[in-house]
Scaffold this active site. Structure first.
Site, PDB file in Angstrom:
ATOM      1  N   ARG A  34      98.032  47.917  55.148  1.00 36.47           N
ATOM      2  CA  ARG A  34      97.466  46.648  55.634  1.00 36.47           C
ATOM      3  C   ARG A  34      98.541  45.699  56.152  1.00 36.47           C
ATOM      4  NH1 ARG A  34      92.673  45.730  51.205  1.00 36.47           N
ATOM      5  NH2 ARG A  34      90.986  46.439  52.548  1.00 36.47           N
ATOM      6  N   LYS A 199      80.633  55.001  43.049  1.00 30.49           N
ATOM      7  CA  LYS A 199      79.312  54.461  42.718  1.00 30.49           C
ATOM      8  C   LYS A 199      78.360  54.415  43.896  1.00 30.49           C
ATOM      9  CE  LYS A 199      80.608  51.469  38.939  1.00 30.49           C
ATOM     10  NZ  LYS A 199      80.850  50.064  38.605  1.00 30.49           N
ATOM     11  N   GLY A 352      89.671  51.161  52.606  1.00 26.35           N
ATOM     12  CA  GLY A 352      89.681  51.276  51.153  1.00 26.35           C
ATOM     13  C   GLY A 352      90.353  52.555  50.667  1.00 26.35           C
ATOM     14  N   GLY A 376      85.012  47.404  52.255  1.00 28.03           N
ATOM     15  CA  GLY A 376      83.732  46.686  52.163  1.00 28.03           C
ATOM     16  C   GLY A 376      83.309  46.110  53.505  1.00 28.03           C
TER      17      GLY A 376
HETATM   18  C1  3PG Z   1      89.406  44.606  50.249  1.00 29.84           C
HETATM   19  O1  3PG Z   1      90.304  45.046  49.521  1.00 29.84           O
HETATM   20  O2  3PG Z   1      88.399  45.289  50.562  1.00 29.84           O
HETATM   21  C2  3PG Z   1      89.571  43.258  50.870  1.00 29.84           C
HETATM   22  O3  3PG Z   1      90.887  42.813  50.805  1.00 29.84           O
HETATM   23  C3  3PG Z   1      88.637  42.283  50.213  1.00 29.84           C
HETATM   24  O4  3PG Z   1      88.960  42.160  48.861  1.00 29.84           O
HETATM   25  P1  3PG Z   1      87.834  41.739  47.807  1.00 29.84           P
HETATM   26  O5  3PG Z   1      86.883  42.907  47.700  1.00 29.84           O
HETATM   27  O6  3PG Z   1      88.555  41.445  46.530  1.00 29.84           O
HETATM   28  O7  3PG Z   1      87.130  40.525  48.380  1.00 29.84           O
END
Ligand code: 3PG
Length: 395
Positions: A34, A199, A352, A376
């Site tokens: 990232r 999950k 992710g 996400g």
């Molecule tokens: C992630 O890791 O998907 C983003 O940086 C968002 O982080 P968070 O799910 O803690 O909001």
């Protein structure tokens, strides 16, 4: 959406919201993907003569200062990648931030401490969030939204600050949205999606939406056991979300109704315990012993999934097929990644854990059409949701 080309940044203080949420082992960054993805936008602004103020979050410190979540190691790595010093502010909008920002010259860059040390960042109360956003916006004259991984969060730095400053989307956000649009707007077919991860409850929305869009849905990882159970198989001690069984049965019916081919594992590596060196054997998913837990998809499933990917023209993959952090259970994730690399399709890895797996397994990143920085965020985009951080960047 305005882009960097629409902003005149020379000599101006530009606040860049980046996603620098990287995994750390103590102070060691274990995957800097990232940070690397954030470099081109920051570099473009520096080359344009801006004073760049980067802000980002790390982990979930829940509004409390907690050294475990400090961005200091990230500032060091960012400096190495940029090839110049990154001034680090020891707070977010306090004295240190203000003096660091004030002393920036054109072409210099600073990183503020973790946004989530401030309760205002994530507050659900618009007024509290708004007050923090005012203080953050006060540090700069322009705003660039480039933290794609966080655009699904309605947080001050993502959603409220762009209301307060002239703004544009950074290059990373533009690139990510372009790729996801290709998936949602007219994907070349067959369009195959591979979902994994622990999950099923994290993926309900996206599965419901994908069942109206894809030709084939391959399910592996921990979430597969709830599907197998819904089909009537016993899954031993494998991860199972009993409370999602009805929902998953609904997905099985919907897939049949929509003509979507839903492909589940036919064999797994069943281990006696959850450990890197756990004793294990390959078993069919019709015969998982009661005292064992599946930690990876088995060899026949790897072949099956590769065959189902072979003729794809578009592939989206999110979530590992097994516990890839343990070498013995990383083979399924590697097999899916290799099938994508071998494919001629437009292949997107959805951020992710799957992006981390590609790097941990030392697979060539350029073997994929795109590796998203947003886990996400990319899932919520595919779900068809309006993402606050993208809505805020619209003109
Ligand atoms: C992630 O890791 O998907 C983003 O940086 C968002 O982080 P968070 O799910 O803690 O909001």
């Amino acid at each position: 959406m305005r882009t960097l080309d629409d902003l005149d940044v020379k000599g101006r203080r530009v606040l860049v919201r980046a996603d620098l949420n990287v995994p750390l082992d103590g102070e060691t960054i274990t995957d800097d993907g990232r940070i690397r993805a954030s470099v081109p936008t920051i570099k473009a602004l520096l080359d344009g003569g801006a004073k760049v103020v980067v802000c980002a979050h790390l982990g979930r410190p829940k509004g409390q200062v907690n050294p475990k979540y400090s961005l200091k190691p990230v500032a060091r790595r960012l400096g190495e990648l940029l090839g110049q010093d990154v001034d680090f502010a020891a707070d977010v909008v306090g004295d240190s931030a203000r003096s660091t920002v004030e002393s920036l010259q054109d072409g210099q860059v600073a990183l503020l401490e973790n946004l989530r040390y401030e309760p205002g960042e994530e507050s659900k109360d618009d007024a509290v969030r708004g007050a923090f956003a005012e203080r953050l916006a006060g540090l700069a004259e322009l705003y660039v939204g480039d933290g794609f991984g966080a655009v699904h969060r309605k947080h001050a730095s993502v959603y409220d600050v762009p209301e307060l400053l002239p703004h544009a989307a950074g290059g990373l956000v533009v690139a990510e949205v372009e790729v996801l649009k290709k998936l949602t707007e007219n994907p070349a077919r067959p369009y195959v999606v591979v979902l994994g991860g622990a999950k099923v409850s994290d993926k309900l929305g996206v599965i419901a939406n994908l069942l109206t869009k894809v030709d084939r849905l391959l399910i592996g990882g921990g979430m597969a056991y709830t599907f197998l159970k819904a089909q009537g198989h016993e899954v031993g001690k494998s991860l199972l979300q009993e409370d999602q069984l009805d929902q998953v049965r609904g997905f099985l019916d919907e897939a049949a109704k929509q003509g979507v081919e839903l492909v589940l594992p036919v064999d797994v590596l069943a281990a006696v315990t959850f450990a890197a060196d756990a004793e294990h054997e390959v078993v069919d998913t019709t015969a998982i012993p009661a005292d064992r837990e599946g930690l990876d998809i088995g060899p026949r499933t790897r072949e099956l999934f590769a065959a189902k990917l072979a003729d794809a023209k578009t592939v989206f993959w999110n979530g590992p097929m097994g516990v890839f952090e343990f070498d013995a259970f990383s083979g399924g994730t590697r097999a899916v990644a290799e099938a994508l690399i071998a494919s001629d399709a437009f292949t997107v890895v959805g951020g992710g854990d799957s992006a981390a797996a590609v790097r941990k397994l030392e697979l060539p990143e350029d073997g994929f059409s795109h590796i998203s920085t947003g886990g996400g965020a990319s899932l919520e985009y595919l779900e068809g949701k309006t993402l606050p951080g993208l809505a805020a960047l619209e003109d």
